[in-house]
Design a protein around this motif. Sequence first.
Motif, PDB file in Angstrom:
ATOM      1  N   LEU A  43       1.209  -1.250  -0.269  1.00 61.06           N
ATOM      2  CA  LEU A  43       0.000   0.189  -0.130  1.00 61.06           C
ATOM      3  C   LEU A  43       0.539   1.604  -0.302  1.00 61.06           C
ATOM      4  CD1 LEU A  43      -2.552   1.615   0.229  1.00 61.06           C
ATOM      5  CD2 LEU A  43      -2.344   1.337   2.333  1.00 61.06           C
ATOM      6  N   VAL A  44       1.676   0.726   1.081  1.00 54.63           N
ATOM      7  CA  VAL A  44       2.550   2.208   0.653  1.00 54.63           C
ATOM      8  C   VAL A  44       3.339   2.412  -0.613  1.00 54.63           C
ATOM      9  CG1 VAL A  44       5.258   3.339   1.785  1.00 54.63           C
ATOM     10  CG2 VAL A  44       2.728   2.411   3.060  1.00 54.63           C
ATOM     11  N   TRP A  45       3.895   1.416  -1.328  1.00 50.55           N
ATOM     12  CA  TRP A  45       4.502   1.720  -2.612  1.00 50.55           C
ATOM     13  C   TRP A  45       3.132   1.666  -3.705  1.00 50.55           C
ATOM     14  CZ3 TRP A  45       8.365   3.295  -5.057  1.00 50.55           C
ATOM     15  CH2 TRP A  45       8.515   2.986  -6.229  1.00 50.55           C
ATOM     16  N   LEU A  46       2.803   1.570  -3.320  1.00 51.14           N
ATOM     17  CA  LEU A  46       1.207   1.910  -4.446  1.00 51.14           C
ATOM     18  C   LEU A  46       0.972   3.741  -4.640  1.00 51.14           C
ATOM     19  CD1 LEU A  46      -1.169   1.712  -6.382  1.00 51.14           C
ATOM     20  CD2 LEU A  46      -2.298   0.963  -4.854  1.00 51.14           C
ATOM     21  N   LEU A  47       1.013   3.961  -3.022  1.00 48.87           N
ATOM     22  CA  LEU A  47       1.346   5.833  -2.793  1.00 48.87           C
ATOM     23  C   LEU A  47       2.407   6.246  -2.843  1.00 48.87           C
ATOM     24  CD1 LEU A  47      -1.044   5.698   0.925  1.00 48.87           C
ATOM     25  CD2 LEU A  47      -1.504   6.002  -1.532  1.00 48.87           C
ATOM     26  N   ALA A  48       3.146   5.931  -3.257  1.00 48.04           N
ATOM     27  CA  ALA A  48       4.474   6.518  -3.333  1.00 48.04           C
ATOM     28  C   ALA A  48       5.671   6.527  -4.537  1.00 48.04           C
ATOM     29  CB  ALA A  48       5.541   5.882  -2.048  1.00 48.04           C
ATOM     30  N   GLU A  49       4.691   5.735  -5.522  1.00 49.50           N
ATOM     31  CA  GLU A  49       5.521   5.339  -6.362  1.00 49.50           C
ATOM     32  C   GLU A  49       5.248   6.823  -7.231  1.00 49.50           C
ATOM     33  OE1 GLU A  49       6.182   4.033 -10.359  1.00 49.50           O
ATOM     34  OE2 GLU A  49       4.097   4.839  -9.875  1.00 49.50           O
ATOM     35  N   PRO A  50       6.647   6.788  -7.906  1.00 47.17           N
ATOM     36  CA  PRO A  50       6.579   8.253  -9.099  1.00 47.17           C
ATOM     37  C   PRO A  50       5.188   8.315  -9.350  1.00 47.17           C
ATOM     38  CG  PRO A  50       8.122   7.765  -8.265  1.00 47.17           C
ATOM     39  CD  PRO A  50       7.757   6.705  -7.889  1.00 47.17           C
ATOM     40  N   ALA A  51       5.218   6.972 -10.831  1.00 49.96           N
ATOM     41  CA  ALA A  51       4.369   7.005 -11.820  1.00 49.96           C
ATOM     42  C   ALA A  51       2.682   7.174 -11.477  1.00 49.96           C
ATOM     43  CB  ALA A  51       4.448   6.304 -12.531  1.00 49.96           C
ATOM     44  N   SER A  52       2.951   7.001 -10.098  1.00 56.64           N
ATOM     45  CA  SER A  52       1.178   6.761  -9.645  1.00 56.64           C
ATOM     46  C   SER A  52       1.190   8.232  -9.136  1.00 56.64           C
ATOM     47  CB  SER A  52       0.417   5.897  -8.098  1.00 56.64           C
ATOM     48  OG  SER A  52       1.051   4.910  -8.887  1.00 56.64           O
ATOM     49  N   LEU A  53       2.386   8.878  -8.296  1.00 53.01           N
ATOM     50  CA  LEU A  53       1.936  10.385  -7.686  1.00 53.01           C
ATOM     51  C   LEU A  53       2.053  10.930  -8.906  1.00 53.01           C
ATOM     52  CD1 LEU A  53       4.940  10.910  -4.502  1.00 53.01           C
ATOM     53  CD2 LEU A  53       2.352  10.174  -4.320  1.00 53.01           C
ATOM     54  N   LEU A  54       2.655  11.371  -9.753  1.00 48.25           N
ATOM     55  CA  LEU A  54       2.632  11.976 -10.983  1.00 48.25           C
ATOM     56  C   LEU A  54       0.679  12.269 -11.228  1.00 48.25           C
ATOM     57  CD1 LEU A  54       6.033  11.875 -12.872  1.00 48.25           C
ATOM     58  CD2 LEU A  54       4.730  13.709 -11.693  1.00 48.25           C
ATOM     59  N   LEU A  55       0.427  11.091 -11.730  1.00 46.73           N
ATOM     60  CA  LEU A  55      -0.405  10.578 -12.340  1.00 46.73           C
ATOM     61  C   LEU A  55      -2.041  10.977 -11.577  1.00 46.73           C
ATOM     62  CD1 LEU A  55      -2.330   9.599 -14.520  1.00 46.73           C
ATOM     63  CD2 LEU A  55      -2.974   7.444 -13.558  1.00 46.73           C
ATOM     64  N   SER A  56      -2.109  10.879 -10.448  1.00 49.13           N
ATOM     65  CA  SER A  56      -2.367  11.347  -9.084  1.00 49.13           C
ATOM     66  C   SER A  56      -3.083  12.797  -8.662  1.00 49.13           C
ATOM     67  CB  SER A  56      -2.212  10.994  -8.188  1.00 49.13           C
ATOM     68  OG  SER A  56      -2.396   9.458  -7.812  1.00 49.13           O
ATOM     69  N   VAL A  57      -2.064  13.595  -9.752  1.00 46.86           N
ATOM     70  CA  VAL A  57      -1.767  14.783  -9.092  1.00 46.86           C
ATOM     71  C   VAL A  57      -2.500  16.110 -10.878  1.00 46.86           C
ATOM     72  CG1 VAL A  57      -0.118  17.542  -9.404  1.00 46.86           C
ATOM     73  CG2 VAL A  57       0.121  15.410  -8.283  1.00 46.86           C
ATOM     74  N   TRP A  58      -1.863  15.023 -11.616  1.00 47.75           N
ATOM     75  CA  TRP A  58      -2.719  15.348 -12.856  1.00 47.75           C
ATOM     76  C   TRP A  58      -4.413  14.948 -12.533  1.00 47.75           C
ATOM     77  CZ3 TRP A  58      -0.715  17.920 -17.099  1.00 47.75           C
ATOM     78  CH2 TRP A  58       0.031  17.361 -17.630  1.00 47.75           C
ATOM     79  N   VAL A  59      -4.558  13.961 -12.374  1.00 51.83           N
ATOM     80  CA  VAL A  59      -6.637  13.555 -12.235  1.00 51.83           C
ATOM     81  C   VAL A  59      -6.650  14.641 -11.951  1.00 51.83           C
ATOM     82  CG1 VAL A  59      -8.325  11.972 -12.131  1.00 51.83           C
ATOM     83  CG2 VAL A  59      -6.275  11.499 -13.489  1.00 51.83           C
ATOM     84  N   ALA A  60      -6.459  15.167 -10.603  1.00 51.49           N
ATOM     85  CA  ALA A  60      -7.128  15.796  -9.223  1.00 51.49           C
ATOM     86  C   ALA A  60      -6.771  17.230 -10.256  1.00 51.49           C
ATOM     87  CB  ALA A  60      -5.545  15.646  -7.702  1.00 51.49           C
ATOM     88  N   GLY A  61      -5.702  17.761 -10.234  1.00 43.93           N
ATOM     89  CA  GLY A  61      -5.629  18.739 -10.481  1.00 43.93           C
ATOM     90  C   GLY A  61      -7.101  18.871 -11.480  1.00 43.93           C
ATOM     91  N   CYS A  62      -7.157  17.828 -12.580  1.00 49.21           N
ATOM     92  CA  CYS A  62      -8.240  17.821 -14.413  1.00 49.21           C
ATOM     93  C   CYS A  62      -9.690  18.337 -13.180  1.00 49.21           C
ATOM     94  CB  CYS A  62      -7.553  17.055 -15.033  1.00 49.21           C
ATOM     95  SG  CYS A  62      -6.543  17.170 -16.027  1.00 49.21           S
ATOM     96  N   LEU A  63      -9.932  17.500 -12.042  1.00 53.46           N
ATOM     97  CA  LEU A  63     -11.395  17.120 -11.706  1.00 53.46           C
ATOM     98  C   LEU A  63     -11.530  18.287 -11.082  1.00 53.46           C
ATOM     99  CD1 LEU A  63     -11.314  13.728 -10.312  1.00 53.46           C
ATOM    100  CD2 LEU A  63     -12.195  14.596 -12.220  1.00 53.46           C
ATOM    101  N   VAL A  64     -10.484  19.214 -10.394  1.00 53.26           N
ATOM    102  CA  VAL A  64     -10.414  20.267  -9.624  1.00 53.26           C
ATOM    103  C   VAL A  64     -10.889  21.563 -10.403  1.00 53.26           C
ATOM    104  CG1 VAL A  64      -9.508  22.198  -7.907  1.00 53.26           C
ATOM    105  CG2 VAL A  64      -9.194  19.712  -7.349  1.00 53.26           C
ATOM    106  N   LEU A  65     -10.421  21.521 -11.575  1.00 49.68           N
ATOM    107  CA  LEU A  65     -10.014  22.557 -12.548  1.00 49.68           C
ATOM    108  C   LEU A  65     -11.964  22.995 -13.245  1.00 49.68           C
ATOM    109  CD1 LEU A  65      -7.615  22.010 -15.399  1.00 49.68           C
ATOM    110  CD2 LEU A  65      -8.042  23.906 -13.977  1.00 49.68           C
ATOM    111  N   TRP A  66     -12.744  22.272 -12.802  1.00 50.59           N
ATOM    112  CA  TRP A  66     -14.859  21.835 -13.351  1.00 50.59           C
ATOM    113  C   TRP A  66     -15.378  22.471 -11.760  1.00 50.59           C
ATOM    114  CZ3 TRP A  66     -15.669  21.925 -18.190  1.00 50.59           C
ATOM    115  CH2 TRP A  66     -14.173  22.035 -18.644  1.00 50.59           C
TER     116      TRP A  66
END
Length: 287
Positions: A12-35
């Motif tokens: 679970l910790v690795w799922l949250l800390a893995e760089p690709a997952s982090l980058l994707l999470s920030v991208w998705v969160a930013g796109c959702l909050v834009l609306w």
Amino acid sequence: MNVDFQLSLSKLVWLLAEPASLLLSVWVAGCLVLWTRWWRIGRALVCLAALATTAVALYPVGQIALRPIEDRFPPLVSLPPRVDGILVLGGVIDYYVIGKRGVPSSLLAAGSPRLDAFVELARRYPMARHVFTGGSIELIDGKDTEADVVRRIFARIGLDTTRILFEDKSRNTYENALLSLDMIKPEPEETWLLITSARHMPRAIGTFRKAGWPNIVAYPIDFATDPNQPFESAFRLGYNLNYLSEAIREYLGLLYYWRLGRTDELFPGPKEGDDAPDQTPPSPRTE
């Protein structure tokens, strides 16, 4: 804290800390909050994600992070005068591919540095004990462990698998050390070579020392960095992201193992005499 819970927690910790997952999470969160009415926060998140992705793509941050780990145990200059055993850690099998496609004719032909090194040393020291340690978190096709697959691969390339010990219950480096120690019971005067990837060697050596292995000598392979080569910028997102993931995984692993008491040092390194030149005649066991 039981072992199964620790394994689940680490995943679970690795799922949250893995760089690709982090980058994707920030991208998705930013796109959702834009609306939403907090669109300014969304815009900031998207810009942050874009800058971070560009930085990872342009600069070899992964290799920069990996180099201190790989420099910790440089390639062995000369083998010790006495070699009583050769032990290679698992982690060479892609469970999904093997389960869906079947066992390849040889992982060595496809490029498996750990197994390459093991086969080379096993042939150089035929009288030493040869050990593969690696079970799995989940079985391949519901029945095979990693050791089962590697045993068949070794048989296909002509190795006498009756002379190789296979430890097939371990699910991580900690269990590699404990279960193989319990199976082999090395004598205090014995010298064992430990084969694993250079980036994994500090954690592996620290764990084996803590478990009680005497005279364990690091034999690092599969280096990803060159200490004599300057870092160069180039647009390689996937390449750089992969090495960054490997580096973060090992730094977190080192911290995690140290906090749990599985190693005595946060960043294990060579001990005096680990890489002494081979100047004395070999013992009978090495021939």
